[in-house]
Design a protein around this motif. Structure first.
Motif, PDB file in Angstrom:
ATOM      1  N   ASP A  96       0.842  -1.199   0.000  1.00 17.06           N
ATOM      2  CA  ASP A  96       0.000   0.000   0.000  1.00 17.06           C
ATOM      3  C   ASP A  96       0.875   1.246   0.000  1.00 17.06           C
ATOM      4  OD1 ASP A  96      -2.472  -1.455   0.269  1.00 17.06           O
ATOM      5  OD2 ASP A  96      -1.895  -1.832   2.354  1.00 17.06           O
ATOM      6  N   ASP A 145       4.401   1.615   2.241  1.00 15.83           N
ATOM      7  CA  ASP A 145       4.700   0.910   3.487  1.00 15.83           C
ATOM      8  C   ASP A 145       5.255  -0.474   3.185  1.00 15.83           C
ATOM      9  OD1 ASP A 145       3.713   2.951   5.099  1.00 15.83           O
ATOM     10  OD2 ASP A 145       1.694   2.095   5.171  1.00 15.83           O
ATOM     11  N   SER A 150       2.544  -2.337   7.321  1.00 13.89           N
ATOM     12  CA  SER A 150       1.248  -2.290   6.645  1.00 13.89           C
ATOM     13  C   SER A 150       0.108  -2.638   7.598  1.00 13.89           C
ATOM     14  CB  SER A 150       1.236  -3.257   5.459  1.00 13.89           C
ATOM     15  OG  SER A 150      -0.045  -3.320   4.864  1.00 13.89           O
TER      16      SER A 150
END
Length: 339
Positions: A96, A145, A150
């Motif tokens: 992400d 990340d 995460s």
């Protein structure tokens, strides 16, 4: 007139003369056995605590406590961004992050590779400031990340084994978005991960800026443990190396630290490090930098500077060094300014 002294016999209880010497000896043996048992129990408890402490250290390394995201590029610096999710290079995990497009169309991108125990914001660097700096220079910027940071796609910290594939996934994303030049700007373990990723693929990374490089190897591992507790190097290091595969599925042998330290990288690299770094000795950065082509790569070793705090204490000089480096990557025939 002297009165003669009369000695009175001391009367003893009848049972005292009846004590069996064998019972006395048995009592002594029993006390000795109890003492030995207590001593062995204490030694066993100490050994158990010693093992548990090392197991806890190994577990903490694999599962760092990372704060949640507090902001975003727009709120922090007024930069428009896209929220992205992309696969790692090997397809085993998802990552992400944010994609921050340059204000004008650009075919250059910088991927920010954060350090251990932090997320893409890494406020102590501070990461938003450097993202904004790169953005103003006309770069598309990727902030992401690693799996250990995460919230959605959690993985254990592995010192680069998994992380290098996640970083290469970010490099792939930059290429997919049209970048012809990709620079990886790494911090601490994010810098060490960049070196491992560049071993894996030196065709898609055009340059690296490595701040406070942390490379997971036996010496740096022991160096960090010593910051918190005084333990003998052996068997402590041996125990940690044994426990790592059990707790994060990664052995030290899977971290190519020797190859990293001996490799000459194809891309120009700027090494930044402080002499008072208590987490990653600056001598490692010097050793790696010494293997590079000095006409294309350089190092800036800052006296008195601490781990990942060089920008905070030398911000103008820091940004000048980085800007000169980026200009050199754009113009390969220009030498990096040497100290």
């Amino acid at each position: 007139m002297n009165t003669p002294m009369v000695s009175t016999p001391v009367l003893q209880p009848e049972w005292l003369g009846q004590v069996d010497p064998k019972l006395v000896q048995t009592g002594k043996i029993r006390i000795k056995n109890i003492f030995i048992a207590l001593l062995l129990s204490a030694l066993f408890a100490a050994a158990l605590i010693f093992l548990a402490a090392h197991a806890f250290i190994a577990w903490m390394f694999a599962n760092p406590q990372v704060p949640p995201l507090f902001s975003n590029p727009m709120a922090a610096k007024g930069m428009s961004y896209d929220t992205v999710t992309f696969p790692a290079r090997d397809g085993r995990t998802f990552v992400d992050g944010w994609y921050i497009p340059a204000q004008e169309t650009s075919d250059k991108a910088i991927v920010l590779s954060h350090g251990y125990g932090a997320n893409r914001e890494e406020y102590w660097v501070p990461m938003y400031d450097l993202a904004q700096f790169a953005h103003r220079l006309g770069y598309n910027v990727i902030m992401f990340d690693y799996g250990f940071a995460s919230e959605q796609h959690k993985t254990k910290a592995t010192g680069g084994r998994i992380e290098k594939m996640q970083l290469l996934g970010a490099v792939d994303l930059a290429r997919e978005r049209g970048a012809k030049q990709v620079i990886v700007w790494g911090f601490s373990m994010g810098a060490g991960t960049a070196l491992q990723a560049a071993l894996q693929d030196d065709n898609h990374i055009d340059g690296m800026i490595l701040d406070s490089t942390f490379l997971l190897e036996p010496d740096t591992l022991y160096h960090n443990v010593q910051q918190y507790v005084e333990v003998p190097k052996h068997p402590s290091l041996d125990l940690l190396r044994m426990m790592f595969p059990l707790l994060n599925d990664t052995s030290m042998q899977q971290i190519p630290y020797q190859e990293v330290k001996q490799h000459q990288y194809a891309m120009p690299t700027l090494f930044i490090h402080g002499t008072e770094d208590t987490k990653a000795p600056y001598t490692i950065a010097e050793e790696i930098a010494a293997n590079q082509d000095s006409s294309r790569s350089s190092s800036w070793i800052v006296p008195g500077a601490r781990h990942e705090l060089i920008y905070r204490t030398h911000n103008k000089e820091y940004l000048t060094k980085v800007a000169n480096y980026l200009a050199q990557v754009d113009q390969p025939n220009r030498l990096i300014a040497q100290d």
